[in-house]
Design a protein around this motif. Structure first.
Motif, PDB file in Angstrom:
ATOM      1  N   LEU A 127       0.851  -1.185   0.000  1.00 14.95           N
ATOM      2  CA  LEU A 127       0.000   0.000   0.000  1.00 14.95           C
ATOM      3  C   LEU A 127       0.887   1.236   0.000  1.00 14.95           C
ATOM      4  CD1 LEU A 127      -2.757   1.435   0.345  1.00 14.95           C
ATOM      5  CD2 LEU A 127      -2.435   1.197   2.827  1.00 14.95           C
ATOM      6  N   THR A 128       0.756   2.064  -1.010  1.00 18.21           N
ATOM      7  CA  THR A 128       1.539   3.295  -1.104  1.00 18.21           C
ATOM      8  C   THR A 128       0.814   4.411  -0.367  1.00 18.21           C
ATOM      9  OG1 THR A 128       2.517   2.665  -3.217  1.00 18.21           O
ATOM     10  CG2 THR A 128       2.547   5.005  -2.656  1.00 18.21           C
ATOM     11  N   ILE A 129       1.442   4.943   0.676  1.00 18.54           N
ATOM     12  CA  ILE A 129       0.844   6.022   1.471  1.00 18.54           C
ATOM     13  C   ILE A 129       1.266   7.379   0.937  1.00 18.54           C
ATOM     14  CG2 ILE A 129       0.668   7.020   3.791  1.00 18.54           C
ATOM     15  CD1 ILE A 129       1.234   4.237   4.904  1.00 18.54           C
ATOM     16  N   LEU A 130       2.544   7.493   0.558  1.00 20.39           N
ATOM     17  CA  LEU A 130       3.072   8.730  -0.015  1.00 20.39           C
ATOM     18  C   LEU A 130       3.972   8.378  -1.195  1.00 20.39           C
ATOM     19  CD1 LEU A 130       4.179  10.631   3.238  1.00 20.39           C
ATOM     20  CD2 LEU A 130       2.250  11.258   1.775  1.00 20.39           C
ATOM     21  N   SER A 131       3.980   9.240  -2.209  1.00 14.67           N
ATOM     22  CA  SER A 131       4.872   9.002  -3.343  1.00 14.67           C
ATOM     23  C   SER A 131       5.325  10.314  -3.976  1.00 14.67           C
ATOM     24  CB  SER A 131       4.197   8.122  -4.406  1.00 14.67           C
ATOM     25  OG  SER A 131       3.047   8.750  -4.942  1.00 14.67           O
ATOM     26  N   ASP A 132       6.604  10.371  -4.311  1.00 13.43           N
ATOM     27  CA  ASP A 132       7.198  11.479  -5.062  1.00 13.43           C
ATOM     28  C   ASP A 132       6.906  12.854  -4.468  1.00 13.43           C
ATOM     29  OD1 ASP A 132       8.228   9.666  -6.956  1.00 13.43           O
ATOM     30  OD2 ASP A 132       6.290   9.613  -7.980  1.00 13.43           O
ATOM     31  N   ILE A 133       7.161  12.997  -3.164  1.00 17.58           N
ATOM     32  CA  ILE A 133       6.950  14.280  -2.483  1.00 17.58           C
ATOM     33  C   ILE A 133       8.232  15.106  -2.551  1.00 17.58           C
ATOM     34  CG2 ILE A 133       6.322  15.404  -0.322  1.00 17.58           C
ATOM     35  CD1 ILE A 133       4.044  13.751  -1.413  1.00 17.58           C
ATOM     36  N   ASN A 134       8.116  16.335  -3.036  1.00 16.04           N
ATOM     37  CA  ASN A 134       9.253  17.251  -3.139  1.00 16.04           C
ATOM     38  C   ASN A 134       8.860  18.640  -2.640  1.00 16.04           C
ATOM     39  OD1 ASN A 134      11.391  15.766  -5.006  1.00 16.04           O
ATOM     40  ND2 ASN A 134       9.361  15.367  -5.884  1.00 16.04           N
ATOM     41  N   PHE A 135       9.563  19.164  -1.652  1.00 16.21           N
ATOM     42  CA  PHE A 135       9.382  20.550  -1.226  1.00 16.21           C
ATOM     43  C   PHE A 135      10.484  20.914  -0.231  1.00 16.21           C
ATOM     44  CE2 PHE A 135       6.944  18.162   1.910  1.00 16.21           C
ATOM     45  CZ  PHE A 135       7.296  18.758   3.118  1.00 16.21           C
ATOM     46  N   SER A 136      10.583  22.209   0.056  1.00 20.12           N
ATOM     47  CA  SER A 136      11.559  22.701   1.023  1.00 20.12           C
ATOM     48  C   SER A 136      10.889  23.705   1.949  1.00 20.12           C
ATOM     49  CB  SER A 136      12.740  23.375   0.311  1.00 20.12           C
ATOM     50  OG  SER A 136      13.433  22.453  -0.509  1.00 20.12           O
ATOM     51  N   VAL A 137      11.462  23.864   3.130  1.00 15.68           N
ATOM     52  CA  VAL A 137      10.947  24.815   4.118  1.00 15.68           C
ATOM     53  C   VAL A 137      12.115  25.659   4.623  1.00 15.68           C
ATOM     54  CG1 VAL A 137       9.799  25.096   6.353  1.00 15.68           C
ATOM     55  CG2 VAL A 137       9.126  23.213   4.830  1.00 15.68           C
ATOM     56  N   LYS A 138      11.923  26.958   4.624  1.00 12.62           N
ATOM     57  CA  LYS A 138      12.967  27.861   5.101  1.00 12.62           C
ATOM     58  C   LYS A 138      12.907  28.007   6.622  1.00 12.62           C
ATOM     59  CE  LYS A 138      13.332  30.650   0.897  1.00 12.62           C
ATOM     60  NZ  LYS A 138      12.524  29.767   0.072  1.00 12.62           N
ATOM     61  N   SER A 139      14.020  28.330   7.226  1.00 14.46           N
ATOM     62  CA  SER A 139      14.086  28.519   8.675  1.00 14.46           C
ATOM     63  C   SER A 139      13.146  29.635   9.109  1.00 14.46           C
ATOM     64  CB  SER A 139      15.523  28.877   9.078  1.00 14.46           C
ATOM     65  OG  SER A 139      15.618  29.053  10.466  1.00 14.46           O
ATOM     66  N   GLY A 140      12.363  29.363  10.159  1.00 15.86           N
ATOM     67  CA  GLY A 140      11.435  30.350  10.699  1.00 15.86           C
ATOM     68  C   GLY A 140      10.100  30.405   9.991  1.00 15.86           C
ATOM     69  N   GLU A 141       9.933  29.643   8.932  1.00 18.72           N
ATOM     70  CA  GLU A 141       8.694  29.643   8.165  1.00 18.72           C
ATOM     71  C   GLU A 141       7.608  28.846   8.892  1.00 18.72           C
ATOM     72  OE1 GLU A 141       7.588  29.138   3.413  1.00 18.72           O
ATOM     73  OE2 GLU A 141       9.228  27.954   4.266  1.00 18.72           O
ATOM     74  N   SER A 142       6.358  29.203   8.670  1.00 15.07           N
ATOM     75  CA  SER A 142       5.233  28.412   9.174  1.00 15.07           C
ATOM     76  C   SER A 142       4.530  27.776   7.982  1.00 15.07           C
ATOM     77  CB  SER A 142       4.252  29.281   9.975  1.00 15.07           C
ATOM     78  OG  SER A 142       3.747  30.343   9.192  1.00 15.07           O
ATOM     79  N   VAL A 143       4.327  26.458   8.068  1.00 14.32           N
ATOM     80  CA  VAL A 143       3.771  25.697   6.948  1.00 14.32           C
ATOM     81  C   VAL A 143       2.658  24.786   7.454  1.00 14.32           C
ATOM     82  CG1 VAL A 143       4.251  23.996   5.148  1.00 14.32           C
ATOM     83  CG2 VAL A 143       5.970  25.728   5.709  1.00 14.32           C
ATOM     84  N   ALA A 144       1.503  24.842   6.795  1.00 16.95           N
ATOM     85  CA  ALA A 144       0.394  23.941   7.118  1.00 16.95           C
ATOM     86  C   ALA A 144       0.361  22.819   6.095  1.00 16.95           C
ATOM     87  CB  ALA A 144      -0.927  24.695   7.103  1.00 16.95           C
ATOM     88  N   VAL A 145       0.132  21.591   6.570  1.00 16.13           N
ATOM     89  CA  VAL A 145      -0.058  20.438   5.694  1.00 16.13           C
ATOM     90  C   VAL A 145      -1.529  20.054   5.783  1.00 16.13           C
ATOM     91  CG1 VAL A 145       0.611  18.064   5.179  1.00 16.13           C
ATOM     92  CG2 VAL A 145       2.300  19.659   6.123  1.00 16.13           C
ATOM     93  N   VAL A 146      -2.245  20.138   4.661  1.00 15.18           N
ATOM     94  CA  VAL A 146      -3.688  19.883   4.664  1.00 15.18           C
ATOM     95  C   VAL A 146      -4.030  18.786   3.666  1.00 15.18           C
ATOM     96  CG1 VAL A 146      -4.153  22.289   5.307  1.00 15.18           C
ATOM     97  CG2 VAL A 146      -4.198  21.629   2.895  1.00 15.18           C
ATOM     98  N   GLY A 147      -5.214  18.224   3.841  1.00 16.39           N
ATOM     99  CA  GLY A 147      -5.694  17.155   2.971  1.00 16.39           C
ATOM    100  C   GLY A 147      -6.775  16.374   3.680  1.00 16.39           C
TER     101      GLY A 147
END
Length: 239
Positions: free
Chosen positions: A26-46
């Motif tokens: 069962l594939t839960i995640l595939s081919d995820i690419n991203f970056s986060v800068k220091s001090g940044e706030s990032v929401a992961v939604v879905g």
């Protein structure tokens, strides 16, 4: 390590997670690419089951990817063993879970002190007292979790997550088990502490209004990165 990996506090390349089941892989995640800068706030939604919490666990080194690379503050998580990942988490990472995860036999003060004591810090008590005061619980330091409301327990958990001033804070649905009033208080605390300490904030949420308060929003659909946009809804470059 690539130059890009060194420029971001989190860098993810071709990340994937597959697990074995009775019915096959069962594939839960595939081919995820991203970056986060220091001090940044990032929401992961879905939607539920899209892979959000799994992604958070992989970013924090709590789980191991089936493929791909994860760099956390310049260190290659995918090349570390469990002991090395645990050391990295202790030095650089804080966690806030929706279920609070407090030690029931310890007071609020002792719960907050625990990570600093395990790290061998000599001023653990002073740090813990200052953080509990910052989250409005100076009068509850001697109370046990069972004597605290849900909102108070989550504030203790936030204070514990920030002790030792971690570079990165991961929060998995931090206000999901709280009423509206306490939920908004917890959310405000996370962003206030994020700004005060310059801590990078990565949070998983179903709350669109909460997500919009973040610098960027990462949408996960069916285990894949669907899009990245800023808090105003404008699409931004994946990476």
């Amino acid at each position: 390590m690539s130059v890009l990996s060194q420029l971001n506090i989190i860098h993810v390349k071709e990340l994937g997670k597959t697990v074995s089941t009775f019915e096959g892989d069962l594939t839960i995640l595939s081919d995820i690419n991203f970056s986060v800068k220091s001090g940044e706030s990032v929401a992961v939604v879905g939607t539920s089951g899209s892979g959000k919490s799994t992604l958070l666990s992989l970013l924090a080194g709590l789980d191991i990817a089936s493929k791909g690379e994860v760099y956390l503050d310049g260190e290659a998580l995918h090349q570390l063993n469990e002991e090395q990942r645990a050391r990295l988490r202790a030095e650089k990472v804080g966690f806030v879970f929706q279920s609070f995860m407090l030690v029931q036999s310890l007071t609020a003060l002792e719960n907050v002190m625990l990570p600093a004591e395990l790290a061998g810090e000599k001023n653990a008590k002073e740090q813990a007292q200052a953080l509990l005061e910052k989250v409005g619980l100076a009068h509850r330091v001697g109370h046990y979790p069972s004597q605290l409301s849900g909102g108070e327990q989550q504030r203790v958990a936030i204070a514990r997550a920030f002790i030792g001033t971690p570079k990165i804070l991961f929060a998995d649905e931090p206000s999901a088990n709280l009423d509206s009033k306490n939920g908004h208080l917890i959310e405000s605390l996370l962003f206030d502490l994020n700004k005060q300490h310059g801590t990078t904030l990565i949070l998983v949420t179903h709350d669109e209004d909460l997500a919009k308060q973040c610098d960027r929003i990462i949408h996960i659909e069916g285990g894949q990165l669907a899009k990245i946009r800023d808090g105003e809804g404008v699409a931004v470059h994946v990476g």
